[in-house]
Design a protein around this motif. Structure first.
Motif, PDB file in Angstrom:
ATOM      1  N   HIS A 124       0.832  -1.211   0.000  1.00  0.00           N
ATOM      2  CA  HIS A 124       0.000   0.000   0.000  1.00  0.00           C
ATOM      3  C   HIS A 124       0.865   1.260   0.000  1.00  0.00           C
ATOM      4  N   SER A 125       1.856   1.317   0.884  1.00  0.00           N
ATOM      5  CA  SER A 125       2.677   2.535   0.970  1.00  0.00           C
ATOM      6  C   SER A 125       3.585   2.709  -0.254  1.00  0.00           C
ATOM      7  N   ALA A 126       3.873   1.614  -0.964  1.00  0.00           N
ATOM      8  CA  ALA A 126       4.692   1.701  -2.182  1.00  0.00           C
ATOM      9  C   ALA A 126       3.858   2.116  -3.405  1.00  0.00           C
ATOM     10  N   SER A 127       2.547   2.200  -3.224  1.00  0.00           N
ATOM     11  CA  SER A 127       1.641   2.505  -4.337  1.00  0.00           C
ATOM     12  C   SER A 127       1.112   3.929  -4.235  1.00  0.00           C
ATOM     13  N   GLU A 128       1.122   4.638  -5.364  1.00  0.00           N
ATOM     14  CA  GLU A 128       0.666   6.035  -5.376  1.00  0.00           C
ATOM     15  C   GLU A 128      -0.821   6.151  -5.090  1.00  0.00           C
ATOM     16  N   ASP A 129      -1.590   5.182  -5.580  1.00  0.00           N
ATOM     17  CA  ASP A 129      -3.042   5.253  -5.440  1.00  0.00           C
ATOM     18  C   ASP A 129      -3.625   3.844  -5.486  1.00  0.00           C
ATOM     19  N   ALA A 138     -11.228  -4.867   2.052  1.00  0.00           N
ATOM     20  CA  ALA A 138     -10.000  -4.189   2.482  1.00  0.00           C
ATOM     21  C   ALA A 138      -9.974  -2.700   2.129  1.00  0.00           C
ATOM     22  N   ALA A 139     -10.669  -2.301   1.076  1.00  0.00           N
ATOM     23  CA  ALA A 139     -10.641  -0.895   0.649  1.00  0.00           C
ATOM     24  C   ALA A 139     -11.034   0.050   1.782  1.00  0.00           C
ATOM     25  N   ALA A 140     -11.988  -0.367   2.591  1.00  0.00           N
ATOM     26  CA  ALA A 140     -12.468   0.487   3.682  1.00  0.00           C
ATOM     27  C   ALA A 140     -11.366   0.819   4.692  1.00  0.00           C
ATOM     28  N   VAL A 141     -10.423  -0.090   4.912  1.00  0.00           N
ATOM     29  CA  VAL A 141      -9.344   0.186   5.872  1.00  0.00           C
ATOM     30  C   VAL A 141      -8.086   0.718   5.186  1.00  0.00           C
ATOM     31  N   LEU A 142      -7.986   0.547   3.875  1.00  0.00           N
ATOM     32  CA  LEU A 142      -6.810   1.020   3.153  1.00  0.00           C
ATOM     33  C   LEU A 142      -7.010   2.402   2.531  1.00  0.00           C
ATOM     34  N   TYR A 143      -8.260   2.732   2.190  1.00  0.00           N
ATOM     35  CA  TYR A 143      -8.531   4.003   1.479  1.00  0.00           C
ATOM     36  C   TYR A 143      -9.643   4.793   2.138  1.00  0.00           C
ATOM     37  N   ALA A 162      -2.673   1.736  -8.556  1.00  0.00           N
ATOM     38  CA  ALA A 162      -1.302   1.214  -8.486  1.00  0.00           C
ATOM     39  C   ALA A 162      -1.214   0.060  -7.477  1.00  0.00           C
ATOM     40  N   PHE A 163      -1.937   0.188  -6.369  1.00  0.00           N
ATOM     41  CA  PHE A 163      -1.979  -0.873  -5.356  1.00  0.00           C
ATOM     42  C   PHE A 163      -2.554  -2.156  -5.969  1.00  0.00           C
ATOM     43  N   GLU A 164      -3.672  -2.027  -6.661  1.00  0.00           N
ATOM     44  CA  GLU A 164      -4.306  -3.195  -7.285  1.00  0.00           C
ATOM     45  C   GLU A 164      -3.394  -3.805  -8.351  1.00  0.00           C
ATOM     46  N   GLY A 214      -5.586 -12.634  -9.898  1.00  0.00           N
ATOM     47  CA  GLY A 214      -6.186 -11.975 -11.049  1.00  0.00           C
ATOM     48  C   GLY A 214      -7.262 -10.994 -10.616  1.00  0.00           C
ATOM     49  N   PRO A 215      -8.004 -10.478 -11.572  1.00  0.00           N
ATOM     50  CA  PRO A 215      -9.034  -9.485 -11.279  1.00  0.00           C
ATOM     51  C   PRO A 215     -10.057  -9.945 -10.228  1.00  0.00           C
ATOM     52  N   LYS A 216     -10.427 -11.221 -10.253  1.00  0.00           N
ATOM     53  CA  LYS A 216     -11.431 -11.726  -9.299  1.00  0.00           C
ATOM     54  C   LYS A 216     -10.881 -11.687  -7.866  1.00  0.00           C
ATOM     55  N   THR A 217      -9.667 -12.149  -7.675  1.00  0.00           N
ATOM     56  CA  THR A 217      -9.049 -12.115  -6.342  1.00  0.00           C
ATOM     57  C   THR A 217      -8.936 -10.676  -5.847  1.00  0.00           C
ATOM     58  N   ILE A 218      -8.506  -9.780  -6.722  1.00  0.00           N
ATOM     59  CA  ILE A 218      -8.360  -8.367  -6.344  1.00  0.00           C
ATOM     60  C   ILE A 218      -9.725  -7.784  -5.972  1.00  0.00           C
ATOM     61  N   GLU A 219     -10.742  -8.107  -6.766  1.00  0.00           N
ATOM     62  CA  GLU A 219     -12.098  -7.622  -6.485  1.00  0.00           C
ATOM     63  C   GLU A 219     -12.579  -8.107  -5.102  1.00  0.00           C
ATOM     64  N   ILE A 220     -12.384  -9.380  -4.821  1.00  0.00           N
ATOM     65  CA  ILE A 220     -12.803  -9.949  -3.531  1.00  0.00           C
ATOM     66  C   ILE A 220     -12.044  -9.276  -2.393  1.00  0.00           C
ATOM     67  N   PHE A 221     -10.723  -9.169  -2.536  1.00  0.00           N
ATOM     68  CA  PHE A 221      -9.895  -8.566  -1.485  1.00  0.00           C
ATOM     69  C   PHE A 221     -10.307  -7.117  -1.225  1.00  0.00           C
ATOM     70  N   MET A 222     -10.435  -6.340  -2.289  1.00  0.00           N
ATOM     71  CA  MET A 222     -10.736  -4.916  -2.146  1.00  0.00           C
ATOM     72  C   MET A 222     -12.150  -4.660  -1.638  1.00  0.00           C
TER      73      MET A 222
END
Length: 143
Positions: free
Chosen positions: A107-112, A138-143, A115-117, A127-135
């Motif tokens: 997260h800290s290495a990513s501009e936004d 997780a988006a609520a605590v990361l962004y 970039a994080f995704e 892949g996109p499905k894993t990222i979608e599930i994770f975010m």
């Protein structure tokens, strides 16, 4: 379409800067991102992370391929067990080697968020499905 399982459903309480919870949710999301029933993926998460305490990137990376295949088999996650075992080891190793085992370092290495995704997508088998599930959670605590 299989039902959605949230971090909370797995007993993972996501909080800002809680590396342990973020790692656990990343592993769970990875397992659920495959074409496999959500409840089997959730069981695989419980077997690997809770029962066998592979709850850090370093511990996951230290597993042998055979140990992970057996854990996946124990959870009846057998359709993709060989490739999934290998990719889980790579995930643990890459997270340990490149980000000191911390999702927060990605997260800290990513501009936004984009970039994080993109960085998450650089993990083998993510892949996109894993990222979608994770975010989704997780988006609520990361962004």
């Amino acid at each position: 379409m299989s039902k959605s399982i949230s971090a909370r459903d797995l007993g993972i309480e996501l909080k800002s800067a809680d590396e342990s919870a973020l790692f656990k949710w990343f592993v769970a999301s990875f397992l659920m991102g495959k074409r496999i029933q959500a409840d089997i993926a959730a069981q695989a998460y419980r077997v690997i992370v809770e029962k066998h305490t592979r709850d850090t990137a370093r511990k996951l990376a230290a597993c042998t391929h055979r140990e992970l295949v057996m854990m996946l088999g124990e959870a009846h996650y057998v359709r993709y067990d060989e490739t999934t075992a290998e990719r889980l080891r790579h995930l643990g190793k890459k997270l340990s080697d490149e980000y000191a085992g911390k999702i927060g370092h990605i997260h800290s290495a990513s501009e936004d968020r984009q970039a994080f995704e993109k960085r998450l997508g650089e993990f083998e088998g993510v892949g996109p499905k894993t990222i979608e599930i994770f975010m989704r959670d997780a988006a609520a605590v990361l962004y």
